[in-house]
Design a protein around this motif. Structure first.
Motif, mmCIF file in Angstrom:
data_model
loop_
_atom_site.group_PDB
_atom_site.id
_atom_site.type_symbol
_atom_site.label_atom_id
_atom_site.label_comp_id
_atom_site.label_asym_id
_atom_site.label_seq_id
_atom_site.Cartn_x
_atom_site.Cartn_y
_atom_site.Cartn_z
ATOM 1 N N VAL A 257 0.861 -1.179 0.000
ATOM 2 C CA VAL A 257 0.000 0.000 0.000
ATOM 3 C C VAL A 257 0.896 1.228 0.000
ATOM 4 N N GLU A 262 -5.628 5.752 2.306
ATOM 5 C CA GLU A 262 -7.008 6.071 2.659
ATOM 6 C C GLU A 262 -7.769 6.729 1.508
ATOM 7 N N VAL A 305 -6.759 1.014 1.239
ATOM 8 C CA VAL A 305 -6.640 0.174 2.434
ATOM 9 C C VAL A 305 -7.741 -0.881 2.459
ATOM 10 N N HIS A 326 2.848 -0.826 4.303
ATOM 11 C CA HIS A 326 2.796 0.501 3.700
ATOM 12 C C HIS A 326 4.190 0.922 3.237
#
Length: 389
Positions: A257, A262, A305, A326
């Motif tokens: 990610v 978000e 996410v 991440h």
């Protein structure tokens, strides 16, 4: 009637061709130059699902699905002479234009690839539109898959098409401004503007289908036989985020990610995308919206996410233990953007969503788990790297 479908060898084009051909006795002519196969090979990757040669695909369509009205023409739509000959011979009443270099990351590698992407994509569309005008085929319904990427990431709700601009107490409807964030996405912004102009000048009926991030490894038609499978790219350059994450899960590689993750992106299933294009292609002219119509081909926005966590959960059902990690974001984007996008016209077109994201990922992982060795052998392609010219 003849329906011309460009990009007929591609991820979206091939299953759309099968859907259309299975619902009509009219001739469906596919055109492609097989460039997508070359681009993916050029970045050191391949489709997880084996992609049969077009001759085998057509044979399987007839043998397995009973489709006898498909034919194929190889050629480059960026070549005006070829495009004019194609239109002159087949005189299509409908064109579904799904041919393009579709990768934003690929278009960003260097100036050569940016130039190629812009020339290839915009020249093909201009050739088709001008070809219709010059060969007196302006009644042809022109359907193009552009992209929701033309909208960028505005802070206000995105309309399904145009916008209203106010200045000094006066207001008027205007085309949505080109806010694309890559050299690829900008080609579709220009295509959208050129299609609007072609409608204004030539009165060509236009359906601008702004495609979201499409997920799924196949449709009922493509899953009927291995030779009918559509391609499934999973590398950084040609694998959309959902497919890349699914492949990472199958390979036992942590899902990457970028940044906070978000930000919400527009998504839709392959099944829904194919259904929408097929319905537009086969719609009675008296029933479709006249003039120039924009469809936001989206079922719902999903955060990156949520994409990762959903895929991790679904992968667990197949016995895969998946981590979500991440990484620093290589892209310049708002990592908390709340995408709001109108899609009423598109949802009316397909009646209702057919495949949810979770269902699509379950089908996807079930399919690509059969090709785990191929994916694992190319896991170095999950992340961006330096490519040789």
């Amino acid at each position: 009637m003849t329906i011309l479908l460009t990009g007929g060898d591609g991820y979206l084009g091939w299953p759309t061709a099968l859907r259309i051909a299975s619902r009509t006795d009219d001739r469906v002519v596919l055109v492609d130059n097989f460039a997508r196969r070359e681009w993916v090979e050029n970045v050191g990757s391949r489709s997880a699902t084996p992609v049969a040669p077009i001759s085998e695909r057509l044979d399987a369509a007839e043998e397995v699905l009973g489709i006898t009205n498909l034919s194929f023409v190889e050629g480059d739509l960026a070549d005006k002479e070829f495009t004019d000959e194609l239109l002159g011979i087949h005189e299509p009443e409908v064109i579904v234009h799904a041919a393009a270099q579709p990768s934003a990351p690929y278009s960003q590698i260097n100036g050569e690839r940016a130039n190629y992407t812009q020339h290839n994509n915009m020249q093909a569309t201009r050739n088709l539109l001008w070809g219709l005008e010059e060969q007196d085929l302006t009644d042809t319904h022109f359907i193009e898959t552009t992209t929701t990427g033309v909208y960028g990431a505005p802070e206000f709700p995105i309309p399904e098409g145009g916008a209203t601009m106010e200045n000094q107490g006066e207001a008027d409807a205007v085309p949505f401004p080109a806010m694309a964030g890559s050299w690829y996405h900008l080609t579709k912004s220009h295509d959208a503007a050129n299609m609007r102009l072609a409608h204004q000048q030539f009165d060509i009926p236009i359906s601008d289908v702004r495609t979201s991030i499409i997920y799924g490894a196949g449709t009922d038609e493509t899953q009927a036989d291995d030779r009918l499978a559509t391609r499934f790219d999973f590398d950084y350059y040609f694998g959309v985020v959902a497919h890349r994450f699914a492949a990472q899960a199958v390979a036992g590689y942590p899902m990457t990610v970028y940044g906070k993750g978000e930000q919400r992106k527009p998504f839709g299933s392959l099944e829904d995308a194919v259904e929408g294009l097929a319905r537009l292609a086969l719609m009675d002219p008296a029933e479709r919206e006249s003039g120039h119509t924009v469809y936001n081909q989206v079922t719902r926005p999903i955060s990156i996410v949520e994409v990762a966590e959903t895929i991790a959960d679904v992968a667990g059902e197949f016995g895969y233990d998946v981590a979500v990690e991440h990484f620093e974001n290589p892209r310049d984007e708002d990592e908390t953007h709340e995408m709001e996008i109108e899609n009423d016209r598109y949802l009316d077109l397909i009646d209702e969503q057919r495949v949810t994201f979770e269902e699509g990922m379950r089908e996807t992982i079930g399919t690509i788990s059969e090709y785990e060795e191929i994916i694992t052998a190319h896991e170095d392609r999950f992340l961006p790297g330096v490519l040789e010219d």
